[in-house]
Design an enzyme around this catalytic site. Structure first.
Site, PDB file in Angstrom:
ATOM      1  N   ASN A   1       0.880  -1.174   0.000  1.00  0.00           N
ATOM      2  CA  ASN A   1       0.000   0.000   0.000  1.00  0.00           C
ATOM      3  C   ASN A   1       0.917   1.223   0.000  1.00  0.00           C
ATOM      4  O   ASN A   1       1.481   1.570   1.025  1.00  0.00           O
ATOM      5  CB  ASN A   1      -0.878  -0.030   1.263  1.00  0.00           C
ATOM      6  CG  ASN A   1      -1.667   1.260   1.441  1.00  0.00           C
ATOM      7  OD1 ASN A   1      -1.809   2.038   0.500  1.00  0.00           O
ATOM      8  ND2 ASN A   1      -2.190   1.488   2.642  1.00  0.00           N
TER       9      ASN A   1
ATOM     10  N   LYS B   1       0.234   4.234  -0.217  1.00  0.00           N
ATOM     11  CA  LYS B   1      -0.390   5.435   0.352  1.00  0.00           C
ATOM     12  C   LYS B   1      -0.151   6.626  -0.598  1.00  0.00           C
ATOM     13  O   LYS B   1      -0.003   6.430  -1.794  1.00  0.00           O
ATOM     14  CB  LYS B   1       0.128   5.712   1.762  1.00  0.00           C
ATOM     15  CG  LYS B   1       0.105   4.459   2.652  1.00  0.00           C
ATOM     16  CD  LYS B   1       0.240   4.787   4.095  1.00  0.00           C
ATOM     17  CE  LYS B   1       0.460   3.524   4.900  1.00  0.00           C
ATOM     18  NZ  LYS B   1       0.129   3.673   6.285  1.00  0.00           N
TER      19      LYS B   1
ATOM     20  N   HIS C   1      -9.557   1.059   4.835  1.00  0.00           N
ATOM     21  CA  HIS C   1      -8.273   1.282   5.514  1.00  0.00           C
ATOM     22  C   HIS C   1      -8.495   2.238   6.688  1.00  0.00           C
ATOM     23  O   HIS C   1      -9.299   3.166   6.604  1.00  0.00           O
ATOM     24  CB  HIS C   1      -7.256   1.863   4.527  1.00  0.00           C
ATOM     25  CG  HIS C   1      -5.866   1.873   5.086  1.00  0.00           C
ATOM     26  ND1 HIS C   1      -5.431   2.813   5.978  1.00  0.00           N
ATOM     27  CD2 HIS C   1      -4.825   1.003   4.910  1.00  0.00           C
ATOM     28  CE1 HIS C   1      -4.174   2.547   6.315  1.00  0.00           C
ATOM     29  NE2 HIS C   1      -3.776   1.460   5.678  1.00  0.00           N
TER      30      HIS C   1
ATOM     31  N   GLU D   1      -6.890   4.675   7.758  1.00  0.00           N
ATOM     32  CA  GLU D   1      -6.686   6.098   7.450  1.00  0.00           C
ATOM     33  C   GLU D   1      -7.915   6.676   6.749  1.00  0.00           C
ATOM     34  O   GLU D   1      -8.272   7.836   6.947  1.00  0.00           O
ATOM     35  CB  GLU D   1      -5.402   6.274   6.614  1.00  0.00           C
ATOM     36  CG  GLU D   1      -4.162   6.051   7.479  1.00  0.00           C
ATOM     37  CD  GLU D   1      -2.945   5.528   6.751  1.00  0.00           C
ATOM     38  OE1 GLU D   1      -2.882   5.594   5.515  1.00  0.00           O
ATOM     39  OE2 GLU D   1      -2.028   5.028   7.447  1.00  0.00           O
TER      40      GLU D   1
ATOM     41  N   GLU E   1      -5.618  -5.064  10.495  1.00  0.00           N
ATOM     42  CA  GLU E   1      -4.600  -4.040  10.713  1.00  0.00           C
ATOM     43  C   GLU E   1      -4.911  -3.295  12.008  1.00  0.00           C
ATOM     44  O   GLU E   1      -5.711  -2.327  12.005  1.00  0.00           O
ATOM     45  CB  GLU E   1      -4.597  -3.040   9.551  1.00  0.00           C
ATOM     46  CG  GLU E   1      -4.271  -3.663   8.212  1.00  0.00           C
ATOM     47  CD  GLU E   1      -3.638  -2.653   7.265  1.00  0.00           C
ATOM     48  OE1 GLU E   1      -2.567  -2.947   6.750  1.00  0.00           O
ATOM     49  OE2 GLU E   1      -4.206  -1.560   7.076  1.00  0.00           O
TER      50      GLU E   1
ATOM     51  N   GLY F   1       2.155   2.114  10.746  1.00  0.00           N
ATOM     52  CA  GLY F   1       3.099   3.226  10.605  1.00  0.00           C
ATOM     53  C   GLY F   1       3.758   3.646  11.904  1.00  0.00           C
ATOM     54  O   GLY F   1       4.365   4.714  11.973  1.00  0.00           O
TER      55      GLY F   1
ATOM     56  N   SER G   1       3.224  -2.251  10.391  1.00  0.00           N
ATOM     57  CA  SER G   1       4.677  -2.247  10.620  1.00  0.00           C
ATOM     58  C   SER G   1       5.344  -3.588  10.310  1.00  0.00           C
ATOM     59  O   SER G   1       6.262  -4.008  11.025  1.00  0.00           O
ATOM     60  CB  SER G   1       4.983  -1.788  12.051  1.00  0.00           C
ATOM     61  OG  SER G   1       4.515  -0.463  12.246  1.00  0.00           O
TER      62      SER G   1
HETATM   63  C1  PEP Z   1      -0.867   0.097   5.895  1.00  0.00           C
HETATM   64  O1  PEP Z   1      -0.855   1.265   5.542  1.00  0.00           O
HETATM   65  O2  PEP Z   1      -1.770  -0.660   5.507  1.00  0.00           O
HETATM   66  C2  PEP Z   1       0.203  -0.377   6.755  1.00  0.00           C
HETATM   67  C3  PEP Z   1       0.131  -1.567   7.258  1.00  0.00           C
HETATM   68  O3  PEP Z   1       1.241   0.509   6.975  1.00  0.00           O
HETATM   69  P1  PEP Z   1       2.662   0.173   7.659  1.00  0.00           P
HETATM   70  O4  PEP Z   1       3.152  -1.135   7.071  1.00  0.00           O
HETATM   71  O5  PEP Z   1       3.543   1.319   7.285  1.00  0.00           O
HETATM   72  O6  PEP Z   1       2.427   0.049   9.124  1.00  0.00           O
END
Ligand code: PEP
Length: 250
Positions: free
Chosen positions: A9, A11, A95, A97, A167, A173, A212
């Site tokens: 992803n 972003k 997601h 976000e 998630e 992040g 992460s």
């Molecule tokens: C994500 O944006 O779906 C995500 C898991 O981000 P990160 O791997 O940076 O934590």
């Protein structure tokens, strides 16, 4: 279905030059990936670039969101049919976000899931609890509610071609990863929830972990019985790291 999937992803990152390099490196590295599927979900303006850069490779591409509406007077919205037009296989929906910054509700996420599905896309449907929810012991209620919203609109059979991504919001992040045991427990809960509707669908649905994930922690996470790969944010912007995560899923 099952089999591991590692989806990046990106972003809101990248530009034509950087994407060109990243797509080229991922494409080259994907030749050695056997037995897993890889995908990248890119910003809308770069879908054509992803399509050109990845066509004919084993790496799929997708959008990071999709409109819950069809064509019409919805300024700024990108329909599922448009994503399909650019060869997308996947569309991320729900997601955290999008939920926390852009106000996507469970009901909207369910409509987006259904719009993606009807256009022949495979939704990557994200669920997950905040830190406060985890600390209050309501993780299963939150994830169950998010799942039920989509089940109510699309039905359990729709999950035979969908992907779920667990998630935890506190792990996205932040550099804080859920432990393999913490993630496995929620993945097993999710599979169980789907199984109450249809055992065969639950057995086949891919449940990714996101939050992460890096090359250093991917192998242990992906070794858990109910973790079928990962949704990778930051680490998907570095080809070597992303490819190393993909190899951890083999
Ligand atoms: C994500 O944006 O779906 C995500 C898991 O981000 P990160 O791997 O940076 O934590």
């Amino acid at each position: 279905m099952r089999g591991k999937l590692v989806a990046g992803n990106w972003k809101s990152n990248g530009d034509l030059a950087a994407n060109g390099r990243l797509l080229g490196q991922v494409r080259a590295g994907s030749v050695a990936l056997k037995g897993i599927e890889a995908a990248v979900c890119v910003p809308y303006p770069y879908l054509a670039q992803a399509q050109q850069g990845l066509a004919g490779s084993s790496v799929a591409w997708g959008g990071q969101d999709v409109s819950q509406f069809g064509a019409g007077a919805y300024t700024g919205a990108v329909t599922a049919a448009m994503l399909a037009d650019f060869g997308c296989k996947y569309a991320i929906v729900g997601h955290s976000e999008r939920r926390s910054i852009f106000g996507d509700t469970d009901a909207m996420v369910a409509q987006k899931f259904e719009a993606a599905r009807q256009a022949g896309l495979r939704p990557i449907f994200c669920v997950g609890e905040s830190l406060q929810e985890r600390e209050s012991g309501v993780t299963e209620q939150v994830v169950g509610r998010q799942l039920d919203a989509v089940l109510a609109v699309s039905g359990v059979a729709a999950f035979s071609l969908a992907v779920i991504a667990y998630e935890p919001v506190w792990a996205i992040g932040t550099g804080k990863t859920a432990s393999p045991a913490q993630a496995q427990a929620v993945h097993a809960f999710i599979r169980g929830r789907i199984a109450t509707g249809d055992k065969a669908v639950a057995e086949g649905v891919r449940i990714l972990y996101g939050g992460s994930v890096k090359a250093a922690n991917a192998k242990e996470l992906f070794a858990q019985a109910d973790i079928d790969g990962g949704l990778i944010g930051g680490a998907s912007l570095v080809a070597d790291e992303f490819l190393a995560i993909c190899r951890s899923a083999v």
